[in-house]
Design a protein around this motif. Structure first.
Motif, PDB file in Angstrom:
ATOM      1  N   CYS A  64      16.717  -7.997  33.426  1.00  0.00           N
ATOM      2  CA  CYS A  64      16.239  -8.665  34.354  1.00  0.00           C
ATOM      3  C   CYS A  64      16.529  -7.691  35.799  1.00  0.00           C
ATOM      4  CB  CYS A  64      16.596 -10.032  34.612  1.00  0.00           C
ATOM      5  SG  CYS A  64      15.957 -10.988  35.971  1.00  0.00           S
ATOM      6  N   ASP A  66      16.908  -9.082  38.691  1.00  0.00           N
ATOM      7  CA  ASP A  66      17.665  -9.875  39.514  1.00  0.00           C
ATOM      8  C   ASP A  66      19.153 -10.004  39.002  1.00  0.00           C
ATOM      9  OD1 ASP A  66      19.451 -11.453  40.903  1.00  0.00           O
ATOM     10  OD2 ASP A  66      17.695 -13.369  41.081  1.00  0.00           O
ATOM     11  N   GLY A 149      22.112 -15.470  37.339  1.00  0.00           N
ATOM     12  CA  GLY A 149      21.182 -15.680  38.317  1.00  0.00           C
ATOM     13  C   GLY A 149      21.867 -16.821  39.413  1.00  0.00           C
ATOM     14  N   SER A 185      14.666 -22.220  36.564  1.00  0.00           N
ATOM     15  CA  SER A 185      15.953 -22.001  35.906  1.00  0.00           C
ATOM     16  C   SER A 185      15.705 -20.818  34.803  1.00  0.00           C
ATOM     17  CB  SER A 185      16.354 -23.329  34.858  1.00  0.00           C
ATOM     18  OG  SER A 185      16.956 -24.232  35.863  1.00  0.00           O
ATOM     19  N   CYS A 186      14.471 -20.448  34.770  1.00  0.00           N
ATOM     20  CA  CYS A 186      14.317 -19.538  33.769  1.00  0.00           C
ATOM     21  C   CYS A 186      14.732 -19.693  32.366  1.00  0.00           C
ATOM     22  CB  CYS A 186      14.610 -17.953  34.152  1.00  0.00           C
ATOM     23  SG  CYS A 186      13.796 -17.276  35.664  1.00  0.00           S
ATOM     24  N   CYS A 274      20.278 -18.934  32.291  1.00  0.00           N
ATOM     25  CA  CYS A 274      19.011 -18.349  32.074  1.00  0.00           C
ATOM     26  C   CYS A 274      18.956 -17.529  30.886  1.00  0.00           C
ATOM     27  CB  CYS A 274      18.359 -17.746  33.139  1.00  0.00           C
ATOM     28  SG  CYS A 274      19.063 -15.950  33.513  1.00  0.00           S
ATOM     29  N   TYR A 275      17.800 -17.259  30.332  1.00  0.00           N
ATOM     30  CA  TYR A 275      17.786 -16.595  29.016  1.00  0.00           C
ATOM     31  C   TYR A 275      18.258 -15.222  29.186  1.00  0.00           C
ATOM     32  CZ  TYR A 275      13.354 -14.527  30.804  1.00  0.00           C
ATOM     33  OH  TYR A 275      12.466 -13.962  31.512  1.00  0.00           O
ATOM     34  N   ALA A 276      18.115 -14.718  30.275  1.00  0.00           N
ATOM     35  CA  ALA A 276      18.948 -13.247  30.782  1.00  0.00           C
ATOM     36  C   ALA A 276      20.228 -13.593  31.054  1.00  0.00           C
ATOM     37  CB  ALA A 276      18.324 -12.806  32.036  1.00  0.00           C
ATOM     38  N   ARG A 278      23.387 -12.403  30.712  1.00  0.00           N
ATOM     39  CA  ARG A 278      24.022 -11.251  30.825  1.00  0.00           C
ATOM     40  C   ARG A 278      25.507 -11.350  30.632  1.00  0.00           C
ATOM     41  NH1 ARG A 278      20.450  -9.827  35.257  1.00  0.00           N
ATOM     42  NH2 ARG A 278      20.914 -12.237  35.464  1.00  0.00           N
TER      43      ARG A 278
ATOM     44  N   THR B  88      11.915  -7.741  39.192  1.00  0.00           N
ATOM     45  CA  THR B  88      11.767  -9.322  38.869  1.00  0.00           C
ATOM     46  C   THR B  88      11.429  -9.977  40.062  1.00  0.00           C
ATOM     47  OG1 THR B  88      13.454  -8.968  37.247  1.00  0.00           O
ATOM     48  CG2 THR B  88      13.025 -11.102  37.928  1.00  0.00           C
ATOM     49  N   LYS B 114       6.998 -15.361  41.664  1.00  0.00           N
ATOM     50  CA  LYS B 114       7.975 -16.383  40.692  1.00  0.00           C
ATOM     51  C   LYS B 114       7.326 -18.007  41.133  1.00  0.00           C
ATOM     52  CE  LYS B 114      12.370 -18.155  39.111  1.00  0.00           C
ATOM     53  NZ  LYS B 114      13.753 -17.899  38.826  1.00  0.00           N
ATOM     54  N   GLY B 140      12.419 -13.498  33.755  1.00  0.00           N
ATOM     55  CA  GLY B 140      13.432 -12.016  33.918  1.00  0.00           C
ATOM     56  C   GLY B 140      12.575 -11.160  33.053  1.00  0.00           C
TER      57      GLY B 140
HETATM   58  S1  SF4 Z   1      15.861 -14.440  34.196  1.00  0.00           S
HETATM   59 FE1  SF4 Z   1      17.905 -15.184  35.210  1.00  0.00          FE
HETATM   60  S2  SF4 Z   1      18.484 -13.564  36.439  1.00  0.00           S
HETATM   61 FE2  SF4 Z   1      16.563 -13.235  35.882  1.00  0.00          FE
HETATM   62  S3  SF4 Z   1      15.219 -14.232  37.575  1.00  0.00           S
HETATM   63 FE3  SF4 Z   1      15.667 -15.660  36.037  1.00  0.00          FE
HETATM   64  S4  SF4 Z   1      17.389 -17.044  36.390  1.00  0.00           S
HETATM   65 FE4  SF4 Z   1      17.310 -14.866  37.801  1.00  0.00          FE
END
Ligand code: SF4
Lengths: 309, 227
Positions: A64, A66, A149, A185-186, A274-276, A278, B88, B114, B140
């Motif tokens: 991601c 971000d 995030g 919240s992704c 979130c699922y990203a 890390r 992103t 987004k 993401g």
């Molecule tokens: S996946 Fe996580 S880090 Fe990426 S934009 Fe969504 S909340 Fe933010």
């Protein structure tokens, strides 16, 4: 003696692994959800999330863009000896963040809150954060890197004993209603819940619960483990899928941590990760051997102790 | 399985700048891939244009009318040479107030971001201007979107705003997928999703007590949005 050179190299590698690969437990859970999801939009999004994990690993790109707010959790063995001491450790961790921000690259996210000044290296006042805990009978240093995030999915409330678990459930549902719409919240996300302590402690615990336990891990207290399962079920019955589309796959896991509270209160912190996802961990032994692993092993029995020792 | 559940996602490839016919043909939930130029903008860019009244040093009307609420993960490998492995979007609702003037003044046809914006902005500003909103997926999917970026054509206000807030003009190829969230009629995919979910979601509150201590401003029900 744990050499400073080893710490720097390990911290760099952890940032790279976290940003690009992330842990397998999360990837696997998303893959399972994709198989079971029946709504076409939610299924499509989950499929793309899986493709993205693969693309990141294949091309060596951040999964991601971000970066979130890169930070560290250091667990220090009681007998660990660190070259240059703790001040050097902090400097090396800050240096690794700056260096990998340029080399991966990570987005330079960290700015002064008023002037919005950006050093373009994710370093600044209290950035990156380093949190510490200690472990008896050990001479190693564990480092976990987390890039989470930072804008949505966090909340705090002072609840009271009379609100109890039903009150906690209401607050939890409120957090889904607030942050699952449009997928702010992704999600699918791991939800960390911190209960008890003071305001800062329950918020800190909720963050650690979301970021430092692997998917599928249950709290060793059977009552708490049961509540974790109830909240997972509640979340996946909520009707929300990824991006807030109709679906059944929004909650990867729920992790609850507790601290002893004021007799009149039950403060609660909630964090969505979130699922990203890390995160990546490593143990540096006293002979400088480095072992990378995906389980942060942050919540040790000692860390959760309720006795004097 | 219901009809809804059997639906698949239609993929559409568009060249920028787009024609009104291109946009008319898009349906909510279509997955769009873009070819051409896309320029980025977020807080920093909007505040310079609208609060400080500083016009960009190049004519952004010439850029093809596709803007992206984001900042890429970017590094300057040597002066003026950039590496953009990942990109992103950032949440768009924060920029809604700038949209009516921004879309009109700069001939914007596609806003990418987004999570979309509120329906009334679509009806008041997007539809009359012939503009649609595309949402990134996930959100993401940095690596997948990074693959669609051929390079940086130009960057505006890099010194003034820093990497994260500067306006990046990106050359893109098969850049996507983006889902049609607001179509040419000003309808919203997220509005429809919310409506569908609310019936089921509100039932979960049955039997749960109101909390002892209220919060000031806590006036909305769980079936409303917080922005
Ligand atoms: S996946 Fe996580 S880090 Fe990426 S934009 Fe969504 S909340 Fe933010």
């Amino acid at each position: 003696m744990i050499k400073s050179e080893t710490i720097l190299k390990t911290a760099r590698e952890l940032n790279i692994k976290a940003a690009i690969e992330g842990p397998k437990d999360v990837r696997q859970k998303v893959a399972n959800m994709e198989k079971e999801e029946t709504h076409h939009l939610s299924k499509y999004v989950l499929g793309k999330i899986l493709e993205n994990y693969d693309a990141a690993i294949k091309d060596r790109r951040p999964m991601c863009a971000d970066t979130g707010l890169p930070r560290y959790y250091a667990k220090v063995g009681n007998h660990a000896s660190i070259e240059g001491g703790m001040v050097t450790l902090e400097k090396l961790l800050r240096q690794a963040t700056a260096e990998t921000t340029a080399s991966i690259p990570l987005r330079p996210n960290r700015v002064h809150p008023f002037s919005r000044k950006d050093y373009n290296n994710n370093v600044g006042i209290h950035a990156p954060t380093v949190d510490y805990s200690f472990e008896p009978d050990a001479d190693w240093l564990d480092i976990t890197v987390v890039h989470k995030g930072g804008l949505f999915g966090g909340d705090y409330r002072m609840l009271f004993p009379a609100d109890g678990i039903p009150g906690l459930k209401r607050f939890y549902l409120d957090s889904l209603a607030e942050y699952f719409r449009r997928g702010m919240s992704c999600q699918p996300a791991v939800i960390g819940v911190g209960v008890g302590g003071t305001k800062d402690v329950c918020v800190r615990l909720s963050k650690e619960a979301a970021c430092l336990r692997v998917v599928g891990d249950r709290n060793p207290d059977p009552e708490i483990a049961k509540l974790e399962e109830e909240l997972i079920e509640l979340g996946n019955q909520s009707g929300f899928g990824p991006m807030g589309f109709p679906g059944n796959s929004a909650v990867l896991d729920v992790h609850i941590e507790v601290a002893y509270a004021h007799t009149g209160g039950m403060p609660v912190g909630i964090q969505h990760f979130c699922y990203a996802q890390r995160r990546m961990s490593a143990r540096i032994s006293s002979n400088d051997k480095v072992e990378y692993r995906e389980d942060p092993m942050w919540f040790t029995p000692y860390y959760r102790r309720d006795t004097i020792e | 399985m219901t009809d809804q559940e059997k639906k698949t996602i239609r993929e559409v490839y568009l060249s920028l700048p787009v024609s009104p016919e291109d946009l008319d043909s898009l349906k909510l939930g279509d997955a769009v891939y873009l070819n051409g130029l896309v320029f980025t903008g977020r807080e920093g860019v909007y505040s310079r244009i609208f609060e400080k009244n500083i016009e960009p040093p190049i004519d952004i009307r010439e850029l093809g009318g596709a803007t992206f609420h984001c900042s890429p993960a970017i590094s300057e490998t040597s002066p003026g040479v950039y590496n953009v492995p990942s990109v992103t979007a950032t949440a768009s609702f924060r920029f809604a107030k700038y949209m009516p003037e921004f879309l009109k003044r700069y001939g914007i046809r596609i806003v990418i971001g987004k999570g979309g914006m509120a329906l009334d902005i679509y009806k008041q500003a997007f539809r009359p201007n012939g503009t649609i909103y595309l949402t990134t997926v996930g959100y993401g999917l940095g690596a997948i979107y990074g693959r669609g970026i051929l390079g940086v054509k130009d960057v505006i206000w890099k010194e003034e705003l820093g990497f994260a807030q500067a306006m990046w003009i990106l050359e893109v190829e098969n850049f996507g997928p983006f889902l049609v969230e607001c179509d040419a009629q000003g309808e919203s995919l997220f509005e429809k999703a919310n409506a569908e979910i609310n019936t089921k979601f509100l039932k979960l509150y049955e039997g749960l007590p109101q909390l002892a201590l209220k919060r000031l401003g806590e006036v909305c029900n769980p079936d409303t949005e917080v922005f």
